[in-house]
Design a protein around this motif. Structure first.
Motif, PDB file in Angstrom:
ATOM      1  N   VAL A  41       0.839  -1.210   0.000  1.00 47.58           N
ATOM      2  CA  VAL A  41       0.000   0.000   0.000  1.00 47.58           C
ATOM      3  C   VAL A  41       0.871   1.257   0.000  1.00 47.58           C
ATOM      4  CG1 VAL A  41      -1.770   1.294   1.272  1.00 47.58           C
ATOM      5  CG2 VAL A  41      -1.719  -1.219   1.407  1.00 47.58           C
ATOM      6  N   PHE A  49      -5.538   6.629   7.296  1.00 48.95           N
ATOM      7  CA  PHE A  49      -5.658   6.380   8.733  1.00 48.95           C
ATOM      8  C   PHE A  49      -4.358   5.900   9.373  1.00 48.95           C
ATOM      9  CE2 PHE A  49      -5.773   1.825   9.685  1.00 48.95           C
ATOM     10  CZ  PHE A  49      -5.837   1.277   8.410  1.00 48.95           C
ATOM     11  N   ASP A  51      -0.987   5.705   7.381  1.00 50.80           N
ATOM     12  CA  ASP A  51       0.249   6.200   6.764  1.00 50.80           C
ATOM     13  C   ASP A  51       0.045   7.562   6.113  1.00 50.80           C
ATOM     14  OD1 ASP A  51      -1.341   5.369   4.683  1.00 50.80           O
ATOM     15  OD2 ASP A  51       0.241   4.323   3.593  1.00 50.80           O
ATOM     16  N   GLU A  81      -6.896   9.003  -2.194  1.00 48.30           N
ATOM     17  CA  GLU A  81      -8.032   9.466  -1.392  1.00 48.30           C
ATOM     18  C   GLU A  81      -8.159   8.542  -0.186  1.00 48.30           C
ATOM     19  OE1 GLU A  81     -12.827  10.236  -1.956  1.00 48.30           O
ATOM     20  OE2 GLU A  81     -12.007   8.301  -2.543  1.00 48.30           O
ATOM     21  N   SER A  82      -8.201   9.110   1.004  1.00 45.76           N
ATOM     22  CA  SER A  82      -8.445   8.266   2.175  1.00 45.76           C
ATOM     23  C   SER A  82      -9.912   7.865   2.195  1.00 45.76           C
ATOM     24  CB  SER A  82      -8.103   9.001   3.465  1.00 45.76           C
ATOM     25  OG  SER A  82      -8.521   8.202   4.565  1.00 45.76           O
ATOM     26  N   THR A  83     -10.142   6.580   2.425  1.00 41.56           N
ATOM     27  CA  THR A  83     -11.529   6.092   2.552  1.00 41.56           C
ATOM     28  C   THR A  83     -11.761   5.572   3.964  1.00 41.56           C
ATOM     29  OG1 THR A  83     -10.738   4.043   1.530  1.00 41.56           O
ATOM     30  CG2 THR A  83     -11.955   5.571   0.127  1.00 41.56           C
ATOM     31  N   ASP A 116      -5.887   2.665  -6.563  1.00 41.33           N
ATOM     32  CA  ASP A 116      -6.965   2.525  -5.580  1.00 41.33           C
ATOM     33  C   ASP A 116      -7.852   3.756  -5.697  1.00 41.33           C
ATOM     34  OD1 ASP A 116      -8.544   2.312  -3.326  1.00 41.33           O
ATOM     35  OD2 ASP A 116      -6.887   1.988  -1.925  1.00 41.33           O
ATOM     36  N   VAL A 157     -10.163  -5.090  -8.874  1.00 40.02           N
ATOM     37  CA  VAL A 157     -10.476  -5.585  -7.536  1.00 40.02           C
ATOM     38  C   VAL A 157     -11.856  -5.023  -7.202  1.00 40.02           C
ATOM     39  CG1 VAL A 157      -9.843  -5.633  -5.095  1.00 40.02           C
ATOM     40  CG2 VAL A 157      -8.050  -5.546  -6.854  1.00 40.02           C
ATOM     41  N   MET A 159     -14.448  -4.515  -4.438  1.00 41.67           N
ATOM     42  CA  MET A 159     -14.546  -4.554  -2.980  1.00 41.67           C
ATOM     43  C   MET A 159     -15.938  -4.162  -2.523  1.00 41.67           C
ATOM     44  SD  MET A 159     -12.528  -2.545   0.002  1.00 41.67           S
ATOM     45  CE  MET A 159     -14.001  -1.564   0.297  1.00 41.67           C
ATOM     46  N   ASP A 203     -13.080  -8.916  -2.867  1.00 37.23           N
ATOM     47  CA  ASP A 203     -12.616  -8.429  -1.557  1.00 37.23           C
ATOM     48  C   ASP A 203     -13.842  -8.047  -0.726  1.00 37.23           C
ATOM     49  OD1 ASP A 203     -11.510  -7.078   0.585  1.00 37.23           O
ATOM     50  OD2 ASP A 203     -10.351  -5.669  -0.629  1.00 37.23           O
ATOM     51  N   LEU A 233      -8.862 -11.134  -2.345  1.00 38.27           N
ATOM     52  CA  LEU A 233      -7.929 -10.226  -1.666  1.00 38.27           C
ATOM     53  C   LEU A 233      -8.455  -9.960  -0.258  1.00 38.27           C
ATOM     54  CD1 LEU A 233      -6.339  -7.005  -3.118  1.00 38.27           C
ATOM     55  CD2 LEU A 233      -7.472  -6.903  -0.918  1.00 38.27           C
ATOM     56  N   LYS A 239      -6.074  -2.279  10.593  1.00 39.26           N
ATOM     57  CA  LYS A 239      -7.440  -1.758  10.732  1.00 39.26           C
ATOM     58  C   LYS A 239      -7.927  -1.760  12.176  1.00 39.26           C
ATOM     59  CE  LYS A 239      -8.781  -1.901   6.000  1.00 39.26           C
ATOM     60  NZ  LYS A 239      -9.495  -2.505   4.902  1.00 39.26           N
ATOM     61  N   ARG A 274      -3.416  -7.231   1.117  1.00 38.47           N
ATOM     62  CA  ARG A 274      -3.089  -5.808   0.920  1.00 38.47           C
ATOM     63  C   ARG A 274      -2.484  -5.289   2.218  1.00 38.47           C
ATOM     64  NH1 ARG A 274      -5.326  -0.866   1.863  1.00 38.47           N
ATOM     65  NH2 ARG A 274      -5.045   0.734   0.261  1.00 38.47           N
ATOM     66  N   HIS A 276       0.534  -2.754   4.496  1.00 36.68           N
ATOM     67  CA  HIS A 276       1.446  -1.615   4.579  1.00 36.68           C
ATOM     68  C   HIS A 276       2.884  -2.079   4.838  1.00 36.68           C
ATOM     69  CE1 HIS A 276      -2.557  -0.028   5.713  1.00 36.68           C
ATOM     70  NE2 HIS A 276      -2.161   1.072   5.113  1.00 36.68           N
TER      71      HIS A 276
HETATM   72  N1  HH2 Z   1      -8.647  -0.779   2.556  1.00 37.73           N
HETATM   73  C1  HH2 Z   1      -8.314   0.522   2.458  1.00 37.73           C
HETATM   74  C2  HH2 Z   1      -8.155   1.121   1.202  1.00 37.73           C
HETATM   75  N2  HH2 Z   1      -8.310   0.414   0.071  1.00 37.73           N
HETATM   76  N3  HH2 Z   1      -8.785  -1.622  -0.992  1.00 37.73           N
HETATM   77  C3  HH2 Z   1      -9.122  -2.902  -0.925  1.00 37.73           C
HETATM   78  N4  HH2 Z   1      -9.294  -3.620  -2.054  1.00 37.73           N
HETATM   79  N5  HH2 Z   1      -9.304  -3.531   0.276  1.00 37.73           N
HETATM   80  C4  HH2 Z   1      -9.168  -2.884   1.449  1.00 37.73           C
HETATM   81  O1  HH2 Z   1      -9.376  -3.517   2.509  1.00 37.73           O
HETATM   82  C5  HH2 Z   1      -8.817  -1.505   1.414  1.00 37.73           C
HETATM   83  C6  HH2 Z   1      -8.636  -0.893   0.145  1.00 37.73           C
HETATM   84  C7  HH2 Z   1      -8.106   1.320   3.696  1.00 37.73           C
HETATM   85  O2  HH2 Z   1      -6.781   1.301   4.084  1.00 37.73           O
HETATM   86  P1  HH2 Z   1      -5.715   2.456   3.740  1.00 37.73           P
HETATM   87  O3  HH2 Z   1      -5.536   2.599   2.274  1.00 37.73           O
HETATM   88  O4  HH2 Z   1      -4.473   2.194   4.483  1.00 37.73           O
HETATM   89  O5  HH2 Z   1      -6.364   3.758   4.386  1.00 37.73           O
HETATM   90  P2  HH2 Z   1      -7.085   5.044   3.797  1.00 37.73           P
HETATM   91  O6  HH2 Z   1      -8.337   4.610   3.140  1.00 37.73           O
HETATM   92  O7  HH2 Z   1      -7.308   5.897   5.024  1.00 37.73           O
HETATM   93  O8  HH2 Z   1      -6.158   5.696   2.798  1.00 37.73           O
END
Ligand code: HH2
Length: 295
Positions: A41, A49, A51, A81-83, A116, A157, A159, A203, A233, A239, A274, A276
């Protein structure tokens, strides 16, 4: 696939593959691997959340991605984009300006890059810049995203997410979380394949509109999801449900919890994890596979 004699193949021997509609760097149109491979990642965001801010500089993001590949990542997942729960959406052009230069630089170095994103325009620009696949946390809800992937010959992917990041953790409810998430993923996958997307990865979306119990049930259902024949995946890395189980407040301190969850997923047939922390997961998987092979 079976291993020695008539015993079923152990998780680390099971072969997985992903088909591409256009050649990868190096010319292949298929990736093949055994056991659980790693997707590293790289979040080019100020607010992810765990990194957030670590790779906001494109040079740092590219260096981090290359380091992950050196340590054994099969794919590098680049997001802009943070999700995380409660996150507000990012402006589309801002998201593209974060990810596209990083995707381009990594792809030029031969890295298999996934982007992503929930935005078809960001996916399209990233695929034009050399991304090989799309990681859509909104589960291909947008028909235009399916078209973009099909046109570019890019696997996706798919999800599952309940609702939107801003509200998804408010009061997530399901009658039967495993059945509902599985049905959603299979329908979305069939729709994508019928529209010409060359391949899909499924996923369950741990943490995306799920309680702790939902996450645990879904992680433990990895083998039943994998039985449908698509690579699965699992993304548990750092988390909050792991933090709650293990009593760890800071996401970056949840490495041990992440490895435990991902080893469970690997044993249950996950094709991709997936993560870090690529090097630490590589070590854990190598030891788990070697011990199992010798047992
Ligand atoms: N989790 C996050 C982001 N993208 N994509 C898939 N396919 N599966 C996941 O579980 C997934 C994802 C959340 O983690 P992270 O990217 O570290 O955080 P943020 O969304 O805050 O950037």
């Amino acid at each position: 696939m079976t291993g020695a004699g008539s015993r079923p193949a152990a998780w680390h021997e099971v072969e997985h593959s992903l088909r591409f509609g256009r050649p990868l760097p190096g010319g292949a149109t298929e990736l093949r691997w055994r056991g659980a491979a790693l997707m590293g990642v790289v979040n080019v965001t100020p607010d992810s959340f765990s990194d957030g801010g670590a790779h906001l500089d494109p040079g740092d993001a590219v260096a981090a991605g290359l380091r992950m590949v050196e340590r054994g990542a099969l794919i590098v997942d680049v997001g802009g984009e943070s999700t995380r729960p409660g996150a507000a959406p990012v402006d589309e052009s801002e998201e593209a300006s974060r990810v596209v230069p990083v995707v381009e630089a990594l792809a030029a170095r031969g890295v298999v890059v996934s982007v992503d994103t929930r935005r078809h325009s960001v996916a399209e620009a990233s695929l034009a810049a050399g991304a090989a696949l799309v990681n859509d946390v909104s589960g291909l809800r947008d028909p235009a995203m399916v078209e973009v992937c099909a046109r570019a010959g890019a696997p996706a992917v798919v999800m599952h997410m309940l609702g939107e990041p801003r509200t998804m953790q408010m009061d997530p409810r399901y009658d039967d979380v495993v059945a509902e998430v599985t049905d959603y993923l299979l329908v979305a996958a069939e729709r994508a394949l019928a529209a010409g997307v060359p391949d899909v990865v499924l996923d369950v979306g741990l943490g995306f509109g799920k309680t702790l119990d939902h996450n645990v049930a879904l992680l433990n259902a990895t083998s039943s999801l994998a039985a449908h024949g698509h690579p699965v995946l699992v993304g548990a890395s750092r988390k909050s449900f792991l933090g709650r189980i293990a009593g760890v407040e800071r996401p970056a301190d949840r490495l041990g919890a992440s490895i435990a969850a991902h080893l469970q997923a690997a044993r249950l047939g996950a094709a991709l994890l997936r993560v870090h922390d690529v090097e630490e997961h590589r070590q854990a998987l190598a030891v788990a596979a070697a011990l199992e092979a010798a047992a």
